[in-house]
Design a protein around this motif. Structure first.
Motif, short mmCIF file in Angstrom:
data_model
loop_
_atom_site.label_atom_id
_atom_site.label_comp_id
_atom_site.label_asym_id
_atom_site.label_seq_id
_atom_site.Cartn_x
_atom_site.Cartn_y
_atom_site.Cartn_z
N LEU A 1 45.64 42.79 35.18
CA LEU A 1 46.18 41.72 34.57
C LEU A 1 45.59 40.40 34.53
O LEU A 1 46.14 39.32 34.06
N HIS A 2 44.62 40.49 35.28
CA HIS A 2 43.79 39.33 35.50
C HIS A 2 44.53 38.11 36.22
O HIS A 2 44.31 36.83 36.24
N MET A 3 45.63 38.45 37.18
CA MET A 3 46.64 37.81 37.97
C MET A 3 45.98 37.60 39.18
O MET A 3 45.75 38.59 39.96
N SER A 4 45.56 36.46 39.81
CA SER A 4 45.19 36.17 40.92
C SER A 4 46.41 36.24 41.80
O SER A 4 47.82 36.16 41.46
N GLU A 5 46.23 36.22 43.01
CA GLU A 5 47.26 36.33 44.44
C GLU A 5 48.08 35.24 44.04
O GLU A 5 49.33 35.17 44.02
N ARG A 6 47.49 33.88 43.75
CA ARG A 6 48.28 32.77 43.71
C ARG A 6 49.14 32.76 42.43
O ARG A 6 50.32 32.36 42.56
N MET A 7 48.48 33.39 41.37
CA MET A 7 49.65 33.39 40.17
C MET A 7 50.66 34.32 40.63
O MET A 7 51.96 34.07 39.85
N ARG A 8 50.66 35.53 41.15
CA ARG A 8 51.62 36.34 41.58
C ARG A 8 52.57 35.67 42.25
O ARG A 8 53.75 35.54 42.04
#
Length: 460
Positions: free
Chosen positions: A287-294
């Motif tokens: 989903l192109h979600m970085s760890e920080r975005m999660r």
């Protein structure tokens, strides 16, 4: 006539602002602050007084932090009241916020914010402190707001004369994304667009929504504090333009039981302050979600029930949160899922962001953005993993563990009890703001509604 941010991109100096005002007729400017309900409170100020205010600050009666949207004095707060005799609070003007009011002949407008003791409960100051928290981690926060609002062929007097019943929208029927409706009223749409452009409230889109007389405006993305300024100003400017036409606009969360409520969705993302690169984008993730975005989404999800009073600030806010009316009813998230409270939007580094969809149009943008961004930052700090993203209809997959408060009173109690809120916003703000929401709920309980009369008058 040059104003802050135009042409050179360099704001006017205090001396230039005073000179600009002094050469006008009348030689005055408008200054104002936004209160806890997001209402713009202000006054005209003479050029000489403006010179002093820009240099030394100014005083503003602290009653604007001690009364409700109807100018009724709170009786349950300690910050101010009859016990303090409502003294002046210290405030500062913000020269970078200088704008000209096109509908007042180009008179200058400058925003202010509270300082000193009042800064702890100042909505703009509180958002600024949240953004300072992000800056301390090396991040810049980008944000944008979008609002739905209904417009009526009524005046403040005619609406009162009708008891706010049988109000006439400017257009009948649904007509979402209507080229017909926007073309018939093109003069209004273009006046709104150009006025916003002149005032540095740049719009990204403007269209009819589904419902009688309902319009949606999307404001362009900007640094989060500037985005909040623009959103707060937009609500006031839109109302002014409507009333100058003999119309009336409302940002109530839900004005009629027969039509959907009005959203005030908030978009946010983090950039690396040094490189300008997205903190949220990870090309290798599905989903192109970085760890920080999660973690950011995880924090927003975890704290949403505790901070809801800052995002759903009126009794009316909770009438919107029912299944099937495009308003989330629990703290869920999903990728490109508009039935969720949090919608992750992907595609590219420049577009990767979170849409905080629980918010309605009745928000105070400063407080709502502080809640949305602050909870995300807290999630990163605590490394909070979100639940699995919802696929399909979130209304059919709700979890009791993620249930949201169903009343303003309940939301105020959750805010009071939130240790995370006290860490993010300060105990003085939490206690003061929770008390104001408890007052609002108490005031509502005094009302005898049409529904109560129809239900109980004869039969009970």
């Amino acid at each position: 006539m040059r104003q802050a941010g135009e042409e050179t991109g360099v704001p006017l100096s205090n001396q230039e602002i005073v000179k600009l005002v002094s050469e006008r007729k009348p030689a005055c400017a408008k200054i104002g602050v936004f209160d806890l309900d997001g209402i713009f409170r202000g006054k005209y100020l003479a050029a000489d007084k403006l010179r002093s205010a820009l240099k030394k600050g100014f005083s503003f009666c602290d009653v604007v932090l001690g009364w409700d949207s109807n100018d009724q004095l709170y009786d349950n707060i300690s910050f101010t009241g009859w016990h303090t005799a409502y003294p002046d609070a210290e405030a500062r003007l913000l020269p970078d916020t200088l704008r000209m009011l096109p509908f007042e002949g180009g008179i200058p407008l400058i925003l202010g914010e509270f300082t000193g003791r009042a800064e702890a409960v100042c909505p703009r100051g509180m958002l600024r402190r949240v953004l300072d928290r992000a800056a301390g981690q090396g991040w810049k926060v980008k944000a944008a707001c979008e609002f739905e609002f209904f417009v009526f062929d009524e005046t403040p007097q005619s609406a009162r004369d009708k008891g706010y019943r049988n109000l006439r929208p400017i257009t009948p029927g649904n007509f979402g994304y209507s080229m017909l409706r926007s073309s018939v009223h093109s003069e209004f749409y273009q006046e709104l667009w150009s006025t916003c452009q002149d005032m540095r409230i740049e719009l990204e889109g403007l269209h009819t929504e589904t419902g009688p007389g309902v319009i949606e405006a999307a404001i362009q993305v900007d640094d989060a504090l500037e985005a909040a300024d623009k959103a707060a100003l937009f609500k006031t400017i839109l109302k002014i333009l409507c009333e100058r036409r003999g119309w009336m606009a409302t940002f109530m969360a839900k004005w009629s039981r027969d039509v959907p409520g009005q959203s005030g969705h908030l978009h946010s993302s983090l950039l690396d302050a040094g490189s300008g690169e997205s903190v949220f984008f990870d090309r290798g993730d599905k989903l192109h979600m970085s760890e920080r975005m999660r973690w950011y989404v995880g924090g927003q999800q975890a704290l949403m029930p505790e901070l809801l009073a800052m995002v759903a600030p009126t009794v009316n806010s909770y009438t919107r949160m029912i299944p099937g009316f495009w308003a989330p009813t629990s703290a869920t998230w999903g990728y490109e899922n508009r039935t969720c409270a949090l919608r992750v939007i992907g595609g590219s580094a420049s577009s990767q962001r979170v849409e905080y969809r629980i918010a309605a149009a009745d928000i105070n943008p400063y407080l709502a953005l502080a809640a949305a961004i602050g909870s995300g930052l807290w999630g990163i700090e605590q490394r909070i993993e979100p639940d699995p993203g919802i696929e399909g209809n979130a209304y059919e997959q709700e979890s009791p563990e993620r249930a949201l408060p169903s009343t303003l009173w309940e939301a105020a109690q959750r805010l009071r009890a939130s240790e995370a809120a006290r860490d993010l916003f300060g105990s003085e703000f939490v206690d003061h703001y929770a008390a104001t929401r408890e007052w609002e709920e108490r005031e509502a309980r005094k009302a005898v509604t049409d529904w109560q009369l129809a239900r109980y008058f004869e039969i009970i």
